[in-house]
Scaffold this motif. Structure first.
Motif, PDB file in Angstrom:
ATOM      1  N   GLU B 314       0.812  -1.222   0.000  1.00  0.00           N
ATOM      2  CA  GLU B 314       0.000   0.000   0.000  1.00  0.00           C
ATOM      3  C   GLU B 314       0.846   1.273   0.000  1.00  0.00           C
ATOM      4  OE1 GLU B 314      -3.204  -0.284  -0.253  1.00  0.00           O
ATOM      5  OE2 GLU B 314      -3.288  -2.453   0.101  1.00  0.00           O
ATOM      6  N   ALA B 315       2.156   1.158   0.037  1.00  0.00           N
ATOM      7  CA  ALA B 315       3.001   2.359   0.141  1.00  0.00           C
ATOM      8  C   ALA B 315       2.724   3.305  -1.035  1.00  0.00           C
ATOM      9  CB  ALA B 315       4.472   1.960   0.175  1.00  0.00           C
ATOM     10  N   PRO B 316       2.596   4.616  -0.763  1.00  0.00           N
ATOM     11  CA  PRO B 316       2.272   5.578  -1.826  1.00  0.00           C
ATOM     12  C   PRO B 316       3.289   5.616  -2.969  1.00  0.00           C
ATOM     13  CG  PRO B 316       2.431   6.678   0.337  1.00  0.00           C
ATOM     14  CD  PRO B 316       2.642   5.232   0.566  1.00  0.00           C
ATOM     15  N   ILE B 317       4.498   5.182  -2.723  1.00  0.00           N
ATOM     16  CA  ILE B 317       5.533   5.219  -3.768  1.00  0.00           C
ATOM     17  C   ILE B 317       5.100   4.392  -4.981  1.00  0.00           C
ATOM     18  CG2 ILE B 317       6.850   3.237  -2.799  1.00  0.00           C
ATOM     19  CD1 ILE B 317       8.604   6.313  -4.173  1.00  0.00           C
ATOM     20  N   PHE B 318       4.275   3.340  -4.759  1.00  0.00           N
ATOM     21  CA  PHE B 318       3.845   2.506  -5.887  1.00  0.00           C
ATOM     22  C   PHE B 318       2.933   3.260  -6.849  1.00  0.00           C
ATOM     23  CE2 PHE B 318       4.839  -1.079  -2.878  1.00  0.00           C
ATOM     24  CZ  PHE B 318       5.898  -1.561  -3.613  1.00  0.00           C
ATOM     25  N   LYS B 319       2.301   4.342  -6.343  1.00  0.00           N
ATOM     26  CA  LYS B 319       1.393   5.106  -7.207  1.00  0.00           C
ATOM     27  C   LYS B 319       2.150   5.890  -8.266  1.00  0.00           C
ATOM     28  CE  LYS B 319      -2.710   5.413  -4.463  1.00  0.00           C
ATOM     29  NZ  LYS B 319      -2.241   5.207  -3.062  1.00  0.00           N
ATOM     30  N   MET B 320       3.406   6.169  -8.026  1.00  0.00           N
ATOM     31  CA  MET B 320       4.157   6.945  -9.014  1.00  0.00           C
ATOM     32  C   MET B 320       5.211   6.117  -9.730  1.00  0.00           C
ATOM     33  SD  MET B 320       6.523   9.236  -6.500  1.00  0.00           S
ATOM     34  CE  MET B 320       6.724  10.371  -7.830  1.00  0.00           C
ATOM     35  N   ALA B 321       5.331   4.847  -9.318  1.00  0.00           N
ATOM     36  CA  ALA B 321       6.394   4.024  -9.886  1.00  0.00           C
ATOM     37  C   ALA B 321       5.979   3.455 -11.240  1.00  0.00           C
ATOM     38  CB  ALA B 321       6.731   2.889  -8.927  1.00  0.00           C
ATOM     39  N   ARG B 322       6.961   3.141 -12.067  1.00  0.00           N
ATOM     40  CA  ARG B 322       6.710   2.423 -13.313  1.00  0.00           C
ATOM     41  C   ARG B 322       6.703   0.919 -13.016  1.00  0.00           C
ATOM     42  NH1 ARG B 322       5.412   0.199 -16.842  1.00  0.00           N
ATOM     43  NH2 ARG B 322       6.015   0.064 -19.024  1.00  0.00           N
ATOM     44  N   PHE B 323       7.677   0.503 -12.194  1.00  0.00           N
ATOM     45  CA  PHE B 323       7.745  -0.905 -11.786  1.00  0.00           C
ATOM     46  C   PHE B 323       7.740  -1.001 -10.270  1.00  0.00           C
ATOM     47  CE2 PHE B 323      10.126  -0.626 -15.837  1.00  0.00           C
ATOM     48  CZ  PHE B 323       9.244  -1.343 -16.627  1.00  0.00           C
ATOM     49  N   GLY B 324       6.939  -1.918  -9.757  1.00  0.00           N
ATOM     50  CA  GLY B 324       6.852  -2.079  -8.310  1.00  0.00           C
ATOM     51  C   GLY B 324       7.203  -3.496  -7.900  1.00  0.00           C
ATOM     52  N   LEU B 325       8.025  -3.609  -6.852  1.00  0.00           N
ATOM     53  CA  LEU B 325       8.390  -4.918  -6.327  1.00  0.00           C
ATOM     54  C   LEU B 325       8.034  -4.933  -4.844  1.00  0.00           C
ATOM     55  CD1 LEU B 325      10.414  -4.256  -8.785  1.00  0.00           C
ATOM     56  CD2 LEU B 325      11.807  -6.074  -7.845  1.00  0.00           C
ATOM     57  N   VAL B 326       7.056  -5.775  -4.486  1.00  0.00           N
ATOM     58  CA  VAL B 326       6.711  -5.887  -3.078  1.00  0.00           C
ATOM     59  C   VAL B 326       7.602  -6.956  -2.473  1.00  0.00           C
ATOM     60  CG1 VAL B 326       4.897  -6.465  -1.427  1.00  0.00           C
ATOM     61  CG2 VAL B 326       4.341  -5.167  -3.503  1.00  0.00           C
ATOM     62  N   GLY B 327       8.278  -6.610  -1.391  1.00  0.00           N
ATOM     63  CA  GLY B 327       9.149  -7.592  -0.757  1.00  0.00           C
ATOM     64  C   GLY B 327      10.175  -6.929   0.125  1.00  0.00           C
ATOM     65  N   ASP B 328      11.030  -7.755   0.707  1.00  0.00           N
ATOM     66  CA  ASP B 328      12.062  -7.261   1.621  1.00  0.00           C
ATOM     67  C   ASP B 328      13.272  -6.814   0.808  1.00  0.00           C
ATOM     68  OD1 ASP B 328      14.021  -6.845   3.498  1.00  0.00           O
ATOM     69  OD2 ASP B 328      13.702  -8.734   4.568  1.00  0.00           O
ATOM     70  N   LEU B 329      13.641  -5.573   0.972  1.00  0.00           N
ATOM     71  CA  LEU B 329      14.776  -5.060   0.192  1.00  0.00           C
ATOM     72  C   LEU B 329      16.044  -5.839   0.482  1.00  0.00           C
ATOM     73  CD1 LEU B 329      17.001  -2.928   1.791  1.00  0.00           C
ATOM     74  CD2 LEU B 329      14.864  -1.746   2.161  1.00  0.00           C
ATOM     75  N   TYR B 330      16.134  -6.416   1.679  1.00  0.00           N
ATOM     76  CA  TYR B 330      17.342  -7.171   2.018  1.00  0.00           C
ATOM     77  C   TYR B 330      17.408  -8.514   1.284  1.00  0.00           C
ATOM     78  CZ  TYR B 330      19.213  -3.800   5.205  1.00  0.00           C
ATOM     79  OH  TYR B 330      19.792  -2.667   5.707  1.00  0.00           O
ATOM     80  N   GLN B 331      16.296  -8.899   0.662  1.00  0.00           N
ATOM     81  CA  GLN B 331      16.356 -10.094  -0.184  1.00  0.00           C
ATOM     82  C   GLN B 331      16.426  -9.705  -1.657  1.00  0.00           C
ATOM     83  OE1 GLN B 331      13.152 -12.760   0.711  1.00  0.00           O
ATOM     84  NE2 GLN B 331      13.733 -12.930   2.856  1.00  0.00           N
TER      85      GLN B 331
END
Ligand SMILES: Cc1cc2nc3c(=O)[nH]c(=O)nc-3n(C[C@H](O)[C@H](O)[C@H](O)COP(=O)(O)OP(=O)(O)OC[C@H]3O[C@@H](n4cnc5c(N)ncnc54)[C@H](O)[C@@H]3O)c2cc1C
Ligand SMILES: Nc1ncnc2c1ncn2[C@@H]1O[C@H](COP(=O)(O)O)[C@@H](O)[C@H]1O
Lengths: 259, 346
Positions: B314-331
């Motif tokens: 649900e993070a607002p950054i996905f509304k402006m992104a071209r590509f979205g990756l849901v997950g743990d950045l450390y992985q």
């Protein structure tokens, strides 16, 4: 010893700003606040006035909306506030602003240091600060992230400036105009007593005639505000295990030719 | 025909790549007015840089390599620029809207009572010689068109990465004229004691690719050593050094950050992107563990392609992104770095 801080009011940074049908910029009923960058300038003004055993004055150029930032300045603890308003400044030309600002500093007479925020989050034309320094014939030190030494009696100053490639440490002479960065201090919140005192303050308004200057002819003019082109923000979600996500993302970025 | 001046900004004797974009913007004006596209090169290594400016399309160059101009200082630079403007009455003076470019052009515009528009992203020359330029306002939430008349010299700073650079043509040459400095060392109050360069890092505002980290970087699965002090700060710093930086390195990217990350002490302020940080406009912006607050958007919304990596869908950054990756950045980030190494052959 006397420090002047220039400040202005801006729409709250979280406000939705758009251009209305009449071509004017609106931010609905969002509040106006002191320009966020100026909080650092105001804090530094208070610290320097104390450090030099003098006083600090806040100045805003523009209409009544800017009383907001001046009241905030007084509530934080600056000693005095002045607003400059004149129809001749409505064109928003930086030379006119700079001329008025320099004249106000001269009118105060005993100023050793002028502090500005790095830029304003609305109009963001920091150029008038540099132009004020030139009109005064004073030292200009922009992007100051630390005041390392200042000696008001000897008229010397040493600062650290934050530039694109790193930090520059310079010495120069006072009087000076400086712009300060976010790193320089931790702005205080106005105290309850400060807010009460400020709410009662009557802020004097100076016209260009009071300042005794006529700005040079404006060469720039605002033609129009425009809304941003609509961004095609259809996000494409990439799913799978981290490895699958990584592989697909690299494929897409290569397709987009941004790698 | 009056000339179009372009200040070629240098650092330690090398031209900034964005200076060629300023020459590109200058060419747009020179084409219409027929004036000479004139590079101004001051300071260390000025002759070699003027030669490069010739290859990038300048037909003239005014050069001053005097020792007082080694390293930018406003007083000697502005005094010289003002004198050249008074002597040559150019139709325009352009530079990139860097810290130095902004100060220098504003100072000289004030000295000569000329008009100035800063940080423009496009310009259009009108029939009467006036210029209409577009710049962003209200932290990039709207744009404004500003005009500057043709009565005097037009001072314009351009936003980096907004104009097409003048491409280099081997063998093209500028006619070089040496000019004398205006101030002598004893007339210059400002003395540079030292410069602490940030070595090895890519400059955010020039970068074609930026990898940014936010508060999410503190969720590092590694354990902080017992003597680390604040564990969150240790984890975040470790994440910037060992997860963000390797990705940036394989991409040749600069490292950015959100204000939350800066305020928490995870990374120095110089890396902050946003309303009270830097405004950037890369081809690719990868936001990692950043929620996408409006103040962060103000600094990066003009990026060409935005990639968001966040564990909260649900993070607002996905509304402006071209590509979205849901997950743990450390992985995701280590996997992405490994994949890029393979695919880019590094
Ligand atoms: C006047 C003013 C000026 C400001 N100026 C700026 C500015 O210039 N720049 C700026 O950035 N902000 C600015 N802000 C602050 C802004 O409002 C936000 O507070 C800030 O941007 C939040 O930073 P963040 O996204 O890193 O943190 P958060 O909002 O806390 O977001 C962290 C994100 O990380 C995600 N996350 C956590 N762990 C992981 C993980 N392991 N893997 C993946 N994702 C994870 C979470 O889901 C969350 O979305 C300003 C605010 C004000 C009031
Ligand atoms: N109308 C104004 N009145 C007084 N000071 C201002 C005004 N506008 C800008 N300033 C000062 O100049 C700085 C830069 O603003 P700007 O030039 O608009 O980017 C601000 O942080 C203030 O310190």
């Amino acid at each position: 010893m006397h420090v002047v801080v220039f400040t202005r009011s801006t729409p709250d940074t979280a406000a939705k700003v758009e251009v209305g049908a009449d071509g004017k910029v609106t931010w609905g009923d969002a509040a106006t606040v002191v320009n966020p960058w100026d909080e650092y300038a105001l804090e530094e003004g208070i610290l320097q006035a104390k450090n030099g055993g003098g006083k600090a004055t806040a100045i805003s150029i523009g209409g009544e909306m800017h009383n907001e930032s001046l009241k905030h300045s007084l509530a934080m603890g600056l000693d005095e506030a002045v607003r400059i308003e004149d129809a001749a400044l409505d064109a928003n030309d930086s030379l006119a602003y700079a001329t008025a600002a320099a004249a106000a500093v001269k009118k105060l007479g005993d100023v050793n240091l002028v502090i500005c925020g790095k830029e304003s989050v609305d109009v963001g034309t920091d150029q008038h600060i540099y132009q004020m320094a030139r009109k005064l014939g004073w030292t200009l030190l922009a992007y100051v992230s630390k005041i390392l030494e200042v000696d008001y009696a000897a008229g010397t100053i040493k600062v650290e400036r934050l530039l694109e490639q790193g930090k520059q440490i310079v010495t120069s002479k006072l009087p000076a105009v400086i712009t300060v960065m976010k790193d320089i201090n931790e702005p205080r919140y106005p105290s309850f007593i400060g807010i009460r005192k400020a709410s009662k303050a009557v802020i004097p308004v100076w016209s260009l005639a009071d300042l005794g200057v006529t700005p040079p002819a404006a060469h720039t003019k605002l033609v129009a505000f425009k809304n941003l082109p609509v961004r095609d923000t259809q996000v494409e979600m990439i799913e799978g295990t981290p490895e699958e996500q990584a592989t697909q993302l690299v494929d897409k970025l290569l397709q987009e030719k941004v790698l | 025909m009056s000339a179009v001046f372009v200040w070629i900004e240098t650092f330690e004797g090398a031209a900034l790549p964005t200076s060629w974009e300023a020459l590109g913007a200058g060419a747009l004006l020179a084409e219409k007015s027929g004036g000479a596209l004139t590079a101004l090169v001051f300071g260390e290594n000025a002759d070699a840089v003027a030669k490069e400016a010739g290859e990038h399309g300048a037909t003239q160059a005014l050069v001053c390599a005097d020792a007082t101009l080694k390293g930018f200082r406003l007083e000697p630079y502005a005094a010289l620029l003002t004198k050249l403007v008074q002597e040559h009455q150019p139709r325009a003076v352009l530079a990139v809207a860097t810290t130095r470019g902004r100060e220098l052009l504003a100072a000289s515009a004030a000295d000569t009572d000329s008009g100035m528009i800063s940080d423009v992203s496009s310009l259009d020359v009108q029939g009467d010689g006036s210029v209409v330029a577009t710049r962003s306002a209200y932290a990039g939430k709207v744009m404004s068109d500003v005009s500057i008349d043709a009565a005097g010299t037009q001072f314009i700073t351009i936003r980096g990465r907004a104009f097409r650079p003048n491409e280099a043509k081997a063998g093209a040459q500028a006619a070089v004229t040496s000019v004398a400095p205006v101030l002598s060392e004893d007339q210059i109050a400002t003395k540079v004691e030292r410069f602490e360069a940030e070595v090895g890092t890519v400059n955010l505002t020039d970068a074609a690719i930026i990898v940014s980290g936010g508060r999410g970087i503190a969720n590092n699965p590694k354990d902080a050593p017992g003597d680390a002090g604040d564990a969150a700060v240790w984890k975040a710093k470790d994440g910037f050094a060992n997860v963000i930086q390797p990705l940036a390195d394989v991409l040749g990217a600069a490292v950015g950050a959100s204000r939350a990350a800066v305020d928490a002490g995870y990374i120095p302020y110089a890396h902050q992107v946003g309303q009270t940080g830097k405004v950037v406009s890369p081809d690719l912006y990868i936001a990692c563990g950043i929620s996408g607050a409006i103040q962060h958007q103000a600094g990066m919304r003009t990026s060409k392609v935005i990639v968001a990596i966040n564990k909260d869908k649900e993070a607002p950054i996905f509304k402006m992104a071209r590509f979205g990756l849901v997950g743990d950045l450390y992985q995701i980030l280590p996997a992405l770095t490994a994949e890029l190494k393979k695919r880019l052959g590094k």
